[in-house]
Design a protein around this motif. Structure first.
Motif, PDB file in Angstrom:
ATOM      1  N   GLY A 459      38.762  44.487  36.608  1.00 51.01           N
ATOM      2  CA  GLY A 459      39.559  44.496  37.832  1.00 51.01           C
ATOM      3  C   GLY A 459      40.932  43.885  37.700  1.00 51.01           C
ATOM      4  O   GLY A 459      41.867  44.268  38.415  1.00 51.01           O
ATOM      5  N   THR A 460      41.086  42.932  36.799  1.00 46.31           N
ATOM      6  CA  THR A 460      42.348  42.189  36.742  1.00 46.31           C
ATOM      7  C   THR A 460      42.866  42.068  35.311  1.00 46.31           C
ATOM      8  O   THR A 460      43.095  40.989  34.789  1.00 46.31           O
ATOM      9  N   GLY A 461      43.043  43.224  34.695  1.00 42.12           N
ATOM     10  CA  GLY A 461      43.560  43.259  33.329  1.00 42.12           C
ATOM     11  C   GLY A 461      45.083  43.282  33.301  1.00 42.12           C
ATOM     12  O   GLY A 461      45.752  42.944  34.279  1.00 42.12           O
ATOM     13  N   VAL A 462      45.634  43.691  32.170  1.00 41.76           N
ATOM     14  CA  VAL A 462      47.091  43.787  32.013  1.00 41.76           C
ATOM     15  C   VAL A 462      47.649  44.752  33.067  1.00 41.76           C
ATOM     16  O   VAL A 462      48.676  44.486  33.688  1.00 41.76           O
ATOM     17  N   TYR A 463      46.959  45.879  33.252  1.00 43.29           N
ATOM     18  CA  TYR A 463      47.289  46.810  34.337  1.00 43.29           C
ATOM     19  C   TYR A 463      46.151  46.808  35.344  1.00 43.29           C
ATOM     20  O   TYR A 463      44.976  46.729  34.975  1.00 43.29           O
ATOM     21  N   ARG A 464      46.520  46.883  36.614  1.00 44.42           N
ATOM     22  CA  ARG A 464      45.513  46.934  37.675  1.00 44.42           C
ATOM     23  C   ARG A 464      45.747  48.162  38.542  1.00 44.42           C
ATOM     24  O   ARG A 464      46.852  48.652  38.631  1.00 44.42           O
ATOM     25  N   LYS A 471      37.022  47.121  43.676  1.00 44.81           N
ATOM     26  CA  LYS A 471      35.678  47.076  43.098  1.00 44.81           C
ATOM     27  C   LYS A 471      35.365  45.647  42.631  1.00 44.81           C
ATOM     28  O   LYS A 471      34.260  45.140  42.855  1.00 44.81           O
ATOM     29  N   ALA A 472      36.354  45.004  42.014  1.00 48.07           N
ATOM     30  CA  ALA A 472      36.142  43.632  41.537  1.00 48.07           C
ATOM     31  C   ALA A 472      35.877  42.681  42.703  1.00 48.07           C
ATOM     32  O   ALA A 472      35.049  41.771  42.597  1.00 48.07           O
ATOM     33  N   VAL A 473      36.573  42.901  43.818  1.00 45.29           N
ATOM     34  CA  VAL A 473      36.342  42.042  44.997  1.00 45.29           C
ATOM     35  C   VAL A 473      34.872  42.107  45.412  1.00 45.29           C
ATOM     36  O   VAL A 473      34.217  41.073  45.614  1.00 45.29           O
ATOM     37  N   SER A 474      34.343  43.328  45.494  1.00 45.86           N
ATOM     38  CA  SER A 474      32.954  43.440  45.965  1.00 45.86           C
ATOM     39  C   SER A 474      31.972  42.977  44.890  1.00 45.86           C
ATOM     40  O   SER A 474      30.943  42.365  45.198  1.00 45.86           O
TER      41      SER A 474
END
Lengths: 574, 250
Positions: A459-464, A471-474
């Motif tokens: 969810g929170t890589g170099v590009y988002r 999806k990462a939030v949930s």
């Protein structure tokens, strides 16, 4: 009943910022009682792993204005400009103090302190001690701290809660790792200097202890975490381990190459202009990511993924041994590569959190008596992207500031009625006792942690992009629920590292919640927050800090103004 | 991915809550060929036995947390390659230290020794920041740089035959650190530290076995530092009768 001890200032964390805060407070008032509480012996703190250097102007061709401008531009204009101005003014003084205390800065032939080039810095202003600068700074600070008789260390004590009543903080509850007992360590002011939370991600330069403890401690008491969406991927981590290979390799003239042996930062347009390998970290990490995505990555037998090459061969053995001996040692030991003869395979790796506990320029948080400094804080020096070598100096400048302001604050403060604070510590002791060896559902600490790592990387890589961040939030919300079902096998009170790992995981899940919450709301690309669906910076709607507050119903967000006034925001091109 | 290898780890366990004496526990695991010993211990902790206790953090040979005894030798486990060993690997806590639990040893004694040598710059009059940095030539830096590289991993204490016999011995890392400050051109405290060095448990307790320098993962050469300090002390002691000392330092 918990054991209660009483001090004036309680510092949580024994790395660069914490030790500097302790020394500052001690120098201001030798009568003060200062507690330095750390979950490890101070010399194990992660400051030790910083390699390349610490920034402060030192040469005739440099100026405070230039260091300030480089920093605000590096921050993609999200740094607070009063903070940046104060920082660049204090930086040379702090590094000079460290010199007086014995830091073995590398020297020019004439005996003056030597400086090297670093990414995004317009001249040589990075002071260095070969390529183990964090190590030497930390050991210098720790050894110097020993000459002050009024610093009481609580080594291997893990702080589980801030003792806050109403809106004042008067100490901490700390688990003595050796005995398993929770203690109340009371003080009129508390300074958080616990570092960042790089272990929230799977591929990181950060050591095992970097679990966002201070961020979580403050967050749970209602203090905002600021600019958490901005996490820095360092361009050059070793395959597999993510061990840091310093930016000083490029400062000393190293090249980045793709699988065709091409210096892509020169041959292609990645926005870094003639700075090439000395562009800022966010841009270089994106460039490497794009090269790999375009099929120009380097394969390594036995390793997943693709890499770029960091080529130092043209520097020659003599220069590598004089300036970068640790890089050679690390490359040989952990990548089986001798950079004198072969290029080093590298790829971007999670390194640093620009965000953290929201503080003002005096290192003060929204709770009376609570301060924060260093990576755990967000004083808004680094904005959306930190320049390499500003953070070691930041630990000194704002560690000292926190120590000084906490000392000033306590002159008019008293612990007051101890009862409510001691009761909180007793409740903490009960909570920790219940967690130790508890049997619940079938979840394991290591598995929950691994799943958190995976969700955060995706969810929170170099590009988002919006979909992956949402999806990462949930996912993080679901993983937080799973933590409640974790069972622990170790019921011993003595040095129970499974219990510590569980407490650290809870802290990391708070950090993960704040990062994903802030990331999904910022629909623009700024600094290290590069959104594929919103590719440009949007000053009209997003030239503001983001705040995330903890609440029982899930995180709540607010905006906060950026302090401008010196440098007008402009397009960030090099 | 590369071919995994089967290894047998025999690990010393001790929990003072439950055990009278240390015991060993055997773990059969599969490892990647390029792992270090620490990677295997972390693998055991995460997937086999979460009750195993050991210290570690940086896993890049600079924080000094993960010193242990591997097949009888003191090692920094994050830098100790699995490929150096056969199918069976024994891991125990560092020798010459009381054990807290499992592979975790007691460091309080060392921390006292460490402070005892006054490891900070001592000067008669502190310089003001406004005076700027001190001049120090590359040669002057080289006089002490090597001795400033100690990561406090304790391997030298585990290897030292004097530490095991003489409880008062200040020991290799702490003496080397004191010597580091004596050698620093910015420091004026050598005569203070030399008195400590000459005292009980000081440099003359060292039997020059050189084990400390052989096991040092950072090539600090504490043995060399101690021999230099012995010489410096003889000279310092001799000249103390004829040369008036400077003012008090702190």
């Amino acid at each position: 009943m918990v054991d209660v001890s009483r001090h004036d200032v309680v510092i949580v964390g024994g790395g660069g910022a914490g030790l500097r805060a302790a020394i500052a407070a001690s120098e201001l008032d030798p009568e003060l009682s200062i507690a330095l509480v750390s979950k490890v012996y101070p010399m194990r703190s992660h400051t030790v792993s910083a390699e390349g250097g610490a920034a402060a102007i030192a040469r005739d061709d440099d100026s405070l204005e230039m260091h300030g401008y480089d920093t605000v531009k590096g921050s993609d204009f999200l740094g607070d400009q009063d903070v940046i101005q104060y920082f660049v003014e204090q930086a040379p003084k702090e590094l000079t103090r460290l010199e007086h205390w014995g830091c073995p800065w590398s020297r020019n032939e004439d005996g003056s302190v030597s400086t090297r080039a670093f990414g995004g810095m317009s001249t040589k202003r990075t002071w260095f001690a070969t390529d183990k600068v964090g190590f030497h700074m930390l050991h210098t600070l720790f050894q110097t701290s020993m000459k002050f008789g009024n610093i009481d260390r609580y080594d291997e004590h893990f702080v589980t809660k801030l003792l806050v009543d109403g809106d004042v903080c008067r100490g901490v509850a700390a688990l003595d790792i050796r005995t398993g007992e929770v203690k109340a360590i009371l003080g009129k002011a508390v300074i958080l200097t616990t570092g960042g939370g790089g272990k929230v991600w799977p591929f990181t330069t950060n050591g095992n202890i970097k679990t966002g403890d201070g961020m979580s401690l403050a967050y749970r008491e209602g203090v905002a975490l600021k600019d958490m969406e901005f996490v820095q991927y360092h361009p050059t981590g070793l395959p597999g381990t993510g061990i840091l290979i310093t930016e000083a390799t490029r400062g000393e003239g190293g090249y980045l190459l793709n699988n065709e042996g091409e210096r892509f930062l020169i041959t292609r347009d990645y926005g870094v202009g003639t700075k090439a390998e000395l562009g800022p970290r966010d841009m270089i990490s994106r460039a490497i990511t794009q090269e790999i995505a375009a099929g120009r990555g380097v394969e390594i037998p036995g390793k997943l993924g693709r890499y770029a090459h960091l080529d130092l061969r043209h520097l020659g053995e003599e220069k590598i041994m004089a300036r970068l001996p640790f890089v050679r040692e690390l490359s040989k030991a952990y990548a089986n590569v001798d950079p004198v003869h072969e290029p080093i395979p590298i790829r971007p790796v999670l390194h640093y959190m620009m965000g953290g506990v929201d503080t003002d320029i005096d290192a003060k948080t929204s709770i009376d008596g609570l301060y924060a400094a260093g990576e755990t804080a967000c004083v808004s020096l680094n904005g959306a992207n930190r320049l390499g070598s500003n953070s070691l100096t930041e630990c000194l400048v704002f560690g000292a500031r926190a120590g000084e302001h906490a000392t000033g604050y306590i002159k008019g403060a008293s612990v007051g009625e101890e009862g409510p604070f001691v009761q909180q510590a007793e409740a903490e002791a009960a909570r920790v006792d219940a967690l130790r060896g508890r049997q619940r559902g079938g979840e394991k600490v290591s598995k929950v942690r691994e799943d958190m790592n995976t969700a955060m990387e995706e969810g929170t890589g170099v590009y988002r992009e919006q979909a992956s961040m949402a999806k990462a939030v949930s996912e993080i919300a679901a993983i937080r629920q799973r933590f409640e079902q974790v069972s622990l096998d170790d019921s011993s009170k003595v040095f129970n590292t499974e219990l510590i790992a569980a407490l650290e995981l809870a802290n990391m899940l708070d950090v993960a919640e704040a990062v994903t919450c802030a990331a999904v709301l910022r629909k623009e690309s700024r600094g290290a927050h590069a959104c594929s669906d919103f590719e440009t910076r949007n000053d009209t709607e997003y030239l503001h800090h983001s705040l995330v507050f903890h609440s029982p119903d899930g995180p709540r967000s607010e905006k906060k103004d950026v302090t401008l006034g010196i440098w007008e925001p402009e397009e960030r091109k090099y | 991915m590369s071919q995994k290898l089967k290894k047998t780890f025999i690990v010393t366990r001790f929990d003072p809550d439950k055990d009278e004496v240390p015991k060993t526990q055997t773990y059969e695991i599969e490892v990647e060929p390029d792992w270090k010993i620490l990677d295997a211990l972390n693998h055991i902790k995460d997937t086999v036995d979460p009750t195993l206790s050991h210290r570690w953090s940086c896993r890049m040979a600079v924080c000094g947390s993960c010193g242990m005894t591997v097949n009888g030798e003191p090692k920094l486990t994050c830098k100790d390659p699995m490929s150096d060993y056969g199918d069976t690997i024994e891991v125990a806590p560092l020798a010459n230290f009381p054990v807290v639990r499992d592979l975790v040893v007691e460091l309080e004694g060392f921390m006292e020794r460490f402070q005892e040598v006054k490891p900070w710059i001592m000067v008669a009059k502190e310089r003001a920041v406004e005076e700027g940095t001190t001049q120090q030539s590359p040669d002057e830096l080289a006089d002490f740089k090597q001795f400033s590289m100690c990561i406090n991993c304790m391997l030298c204490y585990a290897a030292c035959p004097v530490v095991s016999n003489e409880p008062d011995f200040i020991g290799p890392a702490a003496l080397a650190l004191g010597h580091r400050y004596n050698q620093d051109s910015r420091d004026e405290g050598a005569h203070v530290r030399n008195e400590i060095f000459r005292g009980e448990g000081g440099v003359f307790s060292c039997s020059f076995a050189n084990e400390c320098s052989e096991v040092c993962p950072k090539s600090v050469n504490p043995s060399g530092a101690i021999q230099q300090a012995k010489l410096g002390n003889v000279i310092d002691w001799a000249t103390s009768f004829v040369v008036k000392r400077g003012g008090d330092v702190s």
